[in-house]
Motif scaffolding. Structure first.
Motif, PDB file in Angstrom:
ATOM      1  N   TRP A   3       0.833  -1.211   0.000  1.00 24.48           N
ATOM      2  CA  TRP A   3       0.000   0.000   0.000  1.00 24.48           C
ATOM      3  C   TRP A   3       0.864   1.256   0.000  1.00 24.48           C
ATOM      4  CZ3 TRP A   3       0.286   3.302   4.223  1.00 24.48           C
ATOM      5  CH2 TRP A   3       0.914   2.797   5.365  1.00 24.48           C
ATOM      6  N   ILE A  18      -2.902  16.142   5.637  1.00 24.07           N
ATOM      7  CA  ILE A  18      -3.854  16.989   6.349  1.00 24.07           C
ATOM      8  C   ILE A  18      -4.322  16.218   7.581  1.00 24.07           C
ATOM      9  CG2 ILE A  18      -6.096  18.142   6.226  1.00 24.07           C
ATOM     10  CD1 ILE A  18      -5.680  17.886   3.045  1.00 24.07           C
ATOM     11  N   GLN A  20      -7.126  16.073  10.410  1.00 22.65           N
ATOM     12  CA  GLN A  20      -8.464  16.579  10.727  1.00 22.65           C
ATOM     13  C   GLN A  20      -8.938  15.926  12.026  1.00 22.65           C
ATOM     14  OE1 GLN A  20     -11.600  15.277   8.044  1.00 22.65           O
ATOM     15  NE2 GLN A  20     -12.782  17.145   8.412  1.00 22.65           N
ATOM     16  N   ALA A  42       0.923   4.291  10.416  1.00 24.41           N
ATOM     17  CA  ALA A  42      -0.039   3.206  10.258  1.00 24.41           C
ATOM     18  C   ALA A  42       0.160   2.127  11.313  1.00 24.41           C
ATOM     19  CB  ALA A  42       0.086   2.606   8.855  1.00 24.41           C
ATOM     20  N   ILE A  73      -6.758   6.600   7.968  1.00 23.63           N
ATOM     21  CA  ILE A  73      -5.793   7.153   7.017  1.00 23.63           C
ATOM     22  C   ILE A  73      -6.448   7.088   5.645  1.00 23.63           C
ATOM     23  CG2 ILE A  73      -3.494   6.907   6.005  1.00 23.63           C
ATOM     24  CD1 ILE A  73      -2.615   5.495   8.567  1.00 23.63           C
ATOM     25  N   ARG A  74      -6.584   8.244   5.024  1.00 23.99           N
ATOM     26  CA  ARG A  74      -7.222   8.294   3.708  1.00 23.99           C
ATOM     27  C   ARG A  74      -6.247   8.833   2.658  1.00 23.99           C
ATOM     28  NH1 ARG A  74     -13.324   8.539   3.044  1.00 23.99           N
ATOM     29  NH2 ARG A  74     -14.143   7.479   4.898  1.00 23.99           N
ATOM     30  N   LEU A  75      -6.534   8.496   1.424  1.00 21.50           N
ATOM     31  CA  LEU A  75      -5.699   8.899   0.297  1.00 21.50           C
ATOM     32  C   LEU A  75      -6.614   9.490  -0.759  1.00 21.50           C
ATOM     33  CD1 LEU A  75      -2.711   8.650  -0.778  1.00 21.50           C
ATOM     34  CD2 LEU A  75      -3.419   6.484  -1.814  1.00 21.50           C
ATOM     35  N   ASP A  76      -6.138  10.505  -1.466  1.00 21.42           N
ATOM     36  CA  ASP A  76      -7.018  11.169  -2.430  1.00 21.42           C
ATOM     37  C   ASP A  76      -7.007  10.459  -3.780  1.00 21.42           C
ATOM     38  OD1 ASP A  76      -4.646  11.983  -3.614  1.00 21.42           O
ATOM     39  OD2 ASP A  76      -5.357  14.015  -3.997  1.00 21.42           O
ATOM     40  N   ASN A  79      -3.801   9.809  -5.457  1.00 21.01           N
ATOM     41  CA  ASN A  79      -2.844   9.050  -4.631  1.00 21.01           C
ATOM     42  C   ASN A  79      -1.651   9.884  -4.177  1.00 21.01           C
ATOM     43  OD1 ASN A  79      -4.551   6.963  -5.288  1.00 21.01           O
ATOM     44  ND2 ASN A  79      -2.968   5.558  -6.021  1.00 21.01           N
ATOM     45  N   VAL A  81      -2.069  12.799  -1.857  1.00 18.75           N
ATOM     46  CA  VAL A  81      -2.331  13.572  -0.640  1.00 18.75           C
ATOM     47  C   VAL A  81      -2.985  12.635   0.384  1.00 18.75           C
ATOM     48  CG1 VAL A  81      -3.419  15.615   0.376  1.00 18.75           C
ATOM     49  CG2 VAL A  81      -2.776  15.644  -2.043  1.00 18.75           C
ATOM     50  N   LEU A  83      -5.004  12.161   4.133  1.00 16.92           N
ATOM     51  CA  LEU A  83      -5.854  12.799   5.141  1.00 16.92           C
ATOM     52  C   LEU A  83      -5.933  11.876   6.353  1.00 16.92           C
ATOM     53  CD1 LEU A  83      -8.037  14.949   6.014  1.00 16.92           C
ATOM     54  CD2 LEU A  83      -9.720  13.502   4.857  1.00 16.92           C
TER      55      LEU A  83
ATOM     56  N   ILE B  18      -6.223  23.658   1.091  1.00 15.90           N
ATOM     57  CA  ILE B  18      -7.192  22.646   1.500  1.00 15.90           C
ATOM     58  C   ILE B  18      -8.575  23.254   1.364  1.00 15.90           C
ATOM     59  CG2 ILE B  18      -8.008  21.221   3.424  1.00 15.90           C
ATOM     60  CD1 ILE B  18      -5.081  21.766   4.636  1.00 15.90           C
ATOM     61  N   CYS B 104     -12.453  14.084  -2.654  1.00 14.32           N
ATOM     62  CA  CYS B 104     -11.337  13.356  -3.277  1.00 14.32           C
ATOM     63  C   CYS B 104     -10.745  12.287  -2.347  1.00 14.32           C
ATOM     64  CB  CYS B 104     -10.236  14.338  -3.667  1.00 14.32           C
ATOM     65  SG  CYS B 104     -10.718  15.468  -4.987  1.00 14.32           S
ATOM     66  N   PHE B 105     -11.028  12.396  -1.054  1.00 12.07           N
ATOM     67  CA  PHE B 105     -10.396  11.491  -0.082  1.00 12.07           C
ATOM     68  C   PHE B 105     -11.289  10.293   0.197  1.00 12.07           C
ATOM     69  CE2 PHE B 105      -8.456  15.607   0.431  1.00 12.07           C
ATOM     70  CZ  PHE B 105      -7.116  15.289   0.489  1.00 12.07           C
ATOM     71  N   TYR B 106     -11.543   9.515  -0.825  1.00  7.76           N
ATOM     72  CA  TYR B 106     -12.499   8.409  -0.711  1.00  7.76           C
ATOM     73  C   TYR B 106     -11.818   7.059  -0.508  1.00  7.76           C
ATOM     74  CZ  TYR B 106     -11.326   7.782  -5.630  1.00  7.76           C
ATOM     75  OH  TYR B 106     -10.637   7.594  -6.805  1.00  7.76           O
ATOM     76  N   GLN B 107     -10.480   7.048  -0.494  1.00  9.35           N
ATOM     77  CA  GLN B 107      -9.760   5.798  -0.279  1.00  9.35           C
ATOM     78  C   GLN B 107      -9.290   5.735   1.170  1.00  9.35           C
ATOM     79  OE1 GLN B 107      -7.369   4.606  -4.027  1.00  9.35           O
ATOM     80  NE2 GLN B 107      -7.019   6.789  -3.788  1.00  9.35           N
ATOM     81  N   ARG B 108      -9.583   4.618   1.820  1.00  9.26           N
ATOM     82  CA  ARG B 108      -9.221   4.448   3.226  1.00  9.26           C
ATOM     83  C   ARG B 108      -8.304   3.248   3.359  1.00  9.26           C
ATOM     84  NH1 ARG B 108     -14.334   4.363   6.790  1.00  9.26           N
ATOM     85  NH2 ARG B 108     -14.459   2.196   6.155  1.00  9.26           N
ATOM     86  N   LEU B 109      -7.303   3.397   4.192  1.00  7.70           N
ATOM     87  CA  LEU B 109      -6.396   2.277   4.442  1.00  7.70           C
ATOM     88  C   LEU B 109      -7.095   1.260   5.332  1.00  7.70           C
ATOM     89  CD1 LEU B 109      -3.557   1.101   4.016  1.00  7.70           C
ATOM     90  CD2 LEU B 109      -2.846   2.305   6.094  1.00  7.70           C
ATOM     91  N   ALA B 112      -3.869  -3.937   4.760  1.00  4.77           N
ATOM     92  CA  ALA B 112      -2.698  -3.632   3.945  1.00  4.77           C
ATOM     93  C   ALA B 112      -3.063  -3.092   2.576  1.00  4.77           C
ATOM     94  CB  ALA B 112      -1.828  -4.880   3.800  1.00  4.77           C
ATOM     95  N   GLY B 113      -4.233  -2.432   2.466  1.00  6.82           N
ATOM     96  CA  GLY B 113      -4.605  -1.905   1.157  1.00  6.82           C
ATOM     97  C   GLY B 113      -5.553  -0.731   1.249  1.00  6.82           C
ATOM     98  N   TRP B 114      -5.565   0.054   0.172  1.00  9.18           N
ATOM     99  CA  TRP B 114      -6.474   1.190   0.064  1.00  9.18           C
ATOM    100  C   TRP B 114      -7.795   0.707  -0.515  1.00  9.18           C
ATOM    101  CZ3 TRP B 114      -4.641   5.316   2.486  1.00  9.18           C
ATOM    102  CH2 TRP B 114      -3.272   5.496   2.574  1.00  9.18           C
TER     103      TRP B 114
END
Lengths: 129, 129
Positions: A3, A18, A20, A42, A73-76, A79, A81, A83, B18, B104-109, B112-114
């Motif tokens: 990941w 970021i 929050q 993580a 932990i989020r990713l935009d 990939n 940025v 959050l 942001i 845009c931050f719709y991927q969550r860890l 071991a993956g998004w």
């Protein structure tokens, strides 16, 4: 392929982050992570950043005691940025800013100038001894 | 000396931005501004970014109709990150992401993956014609 490889690190091997506050939705701060910082965040579920000024890993709260517990932990979409949804520990209400304020974003544009609109929660001289 | 001079622009003349939805507190997106973008944003009260990929000003919503009304412009303690409080216009609920998602931050860890955990609100092919 892990990941961590999915993150698009910039030319310096960093990604903007970021933080929050989960409970309030307040944006507390903005910082950077390198690969090791994100891996440690993580694993430990506490925020670990990369300090560009000091060029070293920075476990947020290491000096102040104001650690950040990481819930998500989020990713935009690009990939590039990150959050974090956090709880700001060590004080109630949480203090994320080195000025002793809740959030680093305490200056608001009013007319033709920036005005500090949020209070200092705790004197920073009593935070950093 | 204007309020624009107080911003610590990076080596490329940019500042990270942001965008946060005022009503929900959701962090919608992350982008960059140069001096002209920030000046136009403040004047028009709609978000204007600097597109690093296209190397031009980018009036958010110019293609999608999903403009951002800007209620507040904030600056952090180091004067090098901007936070916008916005209303995402053009659709209810607001769509800030080019994938047709709210944020845009719709991927969550997860483990071991998004994982994409937020739904597509509207097919992007029907947004960008």
């Amino acid at each position: 392929m892990t990941w961590l490889d999915a993150v698009r690190w910039d030319a310096d091997g960093l990604v903007p982050v970021i933080a929050q506050e989960r409970a309030s939705g307040d944006v507390l701060m903005f910082a950077w992570m390198n690969r090791e910082a994100l891996a440690r965040t993580a694993e430990s579920r506490q925020a670990v950043y990369w300090s560009r000024s000091r060029q070293r890993l920075w476990h947020k709260g290491e000096e102040s005691g104001h650690f950040q517990q990481v819930h998500e932990i989020r990713l935009d979409c690009d990939n590039d940025v990150v959050l974090l949804k956090v709880t700001q520990l060590g004080h109630e209400p949480g203090i994320a800013c080195h000025t002793g304020r809740h959030s680093c974003f305490y200056q608001r544009l009013e007319g033709a100038g920036w005005v500090a609109v949020d209070p200092v929660v705790k004197d920073p001289q009593s935070i950093y001894r």
